[in-house]
Design an enzyme around this catalytic site. Sequence first.
Site, PDB file in Angstrom:
ATOM      1  N   HIS A   1      -9.714   0.975   4.660  1.00  0.00           N
ATOM      2  CA  HIS A   1      -8.400   1.124   5.296  1.00  0.00           C
ATOM      3  C   HIS A   1      -8.548   2.038   6.517  1.00  0.00           C
ATOM      4  O   HIS A   1      -9.345   2.979   6.494  1.00  0.00           O
ATOM      5  CB  HIS A   1      -7.396   1.713   4.296  1.00  0.00           C
ATOM      6  CG  HIS A   1      -5.998   1.706   4.828  1.00  0.00           C
ATOM      7  ND1 HIS A   1      -5.527   2.696   5.648  1.00  0.00           N
ATOM      8  CD2 HIS A   1      -4.991   0.808   4.692  1.00  0.00           C
ATOM      9  CE1 HIS A   1      -4.276   2.415   5.991  1.00  0.00           C
ATOM     10  NE2 HIS A   1      -3.929   1.275   5.421  1.00  0.00           N
TER      11      HIS A   1
ATOM     12  N   SER B   1       3.107  -2.044  10.436  1.00  0.00           N
ATOM     13  CA  SER B   1       4.554  -1.977  10.669  1.00  0.00           C
ATOM     14  C   SER B   1       5.278  -3.278  10.335  1.00  0.00           C
ATOM     15  O   SER B   1       6.219  -3.683  11.028  1.00  0.00           O
ATOM     16  CB  SER B   1       4.857  -1.531  12.106  1.00  0.00           C
ATOM     17  OG  SER B   1       4.334  -0.232  12.320  1.00  0.00           O
TER      18      SER B   1
ATOM     19  N   GLU C   1      -5.600  -5.161  10.319  1.00  0.00           N
ATOM     20  CA  GLU C   1      -4.592  -4.137  10.599  1.00  0.00           C
ATOM     21  C   GLU C   1      -4.961  -3.390  11.884  1.00  0.00           C
ATOM     22  O   GLU C   1      -5.776  -2.459  11.843  1.00  0.00           O
ATOM     23  CB  GLU C   1      -4.537  -3.133   9.441  1.00  0.00           C
ATOM     24  CG  GLU C   1      -4.225  -3.762   8.106  1.00  0.00           C
ATOM     25  CD  GLU C   1      -3.639  -2.744   7.136  1.00  0.00           C
ATOM     26  OE1 GLU C   1      -2.506  -2.947   6.722  1.00  0.00           O
ATOM     27  OE2 GLU C   1      -4.302  -1.737   6.843  1.00  0.00           O
TER      28      GLU C   1
ATOM     29  N   ASN D   1       0.870  -1.184   0.000  1.00  0.00           N
ATOM     30  CA  ASN D   1       0.000   0.000   0.000  1.00  0.00           C
ATOM     31  C   ASN D   1       0.902   1.228   0.000  1.00  0.00           C
ATOM     32  O   ASN D   1       1.502   1.561   1.012  1.00  0.00           O
ATOM     33  CB  ASN D   1      -0.886  -0.019   1.261  1.00  0.00           C
ATOM     34  CG  ASN D   1      -1.696   1.261   1.388  1.00  0.00           C
ATOM     35  OD1 ASN D   1      -1.821   2.019   0.428  1.00  0.00           O
ATOM     36  ND2 ASN D   1      -2.241   1.509   2.564  1.00  0.00           N
TER      37      ASN D   1
ATOM     38  N   GLU E   1      -6.922   4.440   7.586  1.00  0.00           N
ATOM     39  CA  GLU E   1      -6.786   5.886   7.329  1.00  0.00           C
ATOM     40  C   GLU E   1      -8.060   6.435   6.693  1.00  0.00           C
ATOM     41  O   GLU E   1      -8.432   7.585   6.928  1.00  0.00           O
ATOM     42  CB  GLU E   1      -5.538   6.144   6.468  1.00  0.00           C
ATOM     43  CG  GLU E   1      -4.274   6.011   7.320  1.00  0.00           C
ATOM     44  CD  GLU E   1      -3.069   5.452   6.604  1.00  0.00           C
ATOM     45  OE1 GLU E   1      -2.991   5.530   5.371  1.00  0.00           O
ATOM     46  OE2 GLU E   1      -2.183   4.901   7.305  1.00  0.00           O
TER      47      GLU E   1
ATOM     48  N   LYS F   1       0.090   4.272  -0.265  1.00  0.00           N
ATOM     49  CA  LYS F   1      -0.550   5.474   0.311  1.00  0.00           C
ATOM     50  C   LYS F   1      -0.335   6.674  -0.620  1.00  0.00           C
ATOM     51  O   LYS F   1      -0.369   6.523  -1.837  1.00  0.00           O
ATOM     52  CB  LYS F   1      -0.017   5.744   1.714  1.00  0.00           C
ATOM     53  CG  LYS F   1      -0.056   4.502   2.603  1.00  0.00           C
ATOM     54  CD  LYS F   1       0.154   4.812   4.045  1.00  0.00           C
ATOM     55  CE  LYS F   1       0.315   3.511   4.822  1.00  0.00           C
ATOM     56  NZ  LYS F   1       0.047   3.621   6.219  1.00  0.00           N
TER      57      LYS F   1
ATOM     58  N   GLY G   1       1.947   2.271  10.790  1.00  0.00           N
ATOM     59  CA  GLY G   1       2.852   3.414  10.674  1.00  0.00           C
ATOM     60  C   GLY G   1       3.455   3.846  11.990  1.00  0.00           C
ATOM     61  O   GLY G   1       4.030   4.924  12.093  1.00  0.00           O
TER      62      GLY G   1
HETATM   63  C1  PEP Z   1      -0.891   0.110   5.719  1.00  0.00           C
HETATM   64  O1  PEP Z   1      -0.818   1.180   5.154  1.00  0.00           O
HETATM   65  O2  PEP Z   1      -1.829  -0.657   5.432  1.00  0.00           O
HETATM   66  C2  PEP Z   1       0.145  -0.251   6.698  1.00  0.00           C
HETATM   67  C3  PEP Z   1       0.051  -1.384   7.332  1.00  0.00           C
HETATM   68  O3  PEP Z   1       1.156   0.653   6.887  1.00  0.00           O
HETATM   69  P1  PEP Z   1       2.568   0.395   7.649  1.00  0.00           P
HETATM   70  O4  PEP Z   1       3.130  -0.889   7.094  1.00  0.00           O
HETATM   71  O5  PEP Z   1       3.405   1.586   7.306  1.00  0.00           O
HETATM   72  O6  PEP Z   1       2.260   0.256   9.102  1.00  0.00           O
END
Ligand code: PEP
Length: 250
Positions: A96, A211, A167, A9, A98, A11, A173
Amino acid sequence: MTRLIFAANWKMHLGPEGARKFMEEFMEAYRPQSDREVWFFPSAVAVETVAIQLRDRSDVRVGVQNVFWEQKGAFTGELSVSMAKEAGVTAALVGHSERRHVFGETDEETSRKVTALLEAGLTPVLCVGEKLEEREAGETISVVKRQLGVLEGLDPEILAGIPIAYEPVWAIGTGRTATPADAAEVHSAIRTWFGGRGADTGSVKILYGGSVKVENVHALVSEPDVDGVLVGGASLDPAQWATIASTSID
Ligand code: PEP
């Protein structure tokens, strides 16, 4: 059968030129493996570039990070499912964290997006996960089940083809990762939820995100209930992403 999905992803990073350079470097570094697929979720302006570069590869797929449920019309700034499809996309992230927590997306909106994607024959990747205060209050499983509720009533065969990305919001993040055992516990509850609705639980793909990086990916994907990963930050470097996507499993 493909066992694992490694999904990137990006972003709000990498426009068409950045994506083109990334893919050149990634394809150089990554050797296809029969037990896995690599999925990319670039920015909307870069999906076509990536789709064109990958058109001869059956082990790699391209998706968008978000869609709107209406077909067309006066919806400034939105992207329809048919427009995404025309650009070569076969999947989309939905819900997601976000989208949910920065842009206020509701379960009802998530549900409409899932319906629009399925109607067009695209694969929704439904993202679910609890906030830190929900985990601390022991509400993880009930939050995840509520978010899965947008799939309620779907035909079991269709249901089994919808990948879920678990997630935890507190892990995205932040550098904090759920332990493989924490992830496995929630993944197992998600699989049970699918089984309760008649879906073939062996076919359902449940990814972990939050992460994920080179150092922790092996332990995560070695959990039998973890069918892959959705990766943000660590998917932005082509060499690093090729290493992650090449992770061996026990
Ligand atoms: C994501 O954007 O779905 C995500 C898991 O980000 P990160 O790996 O940066 O935590």
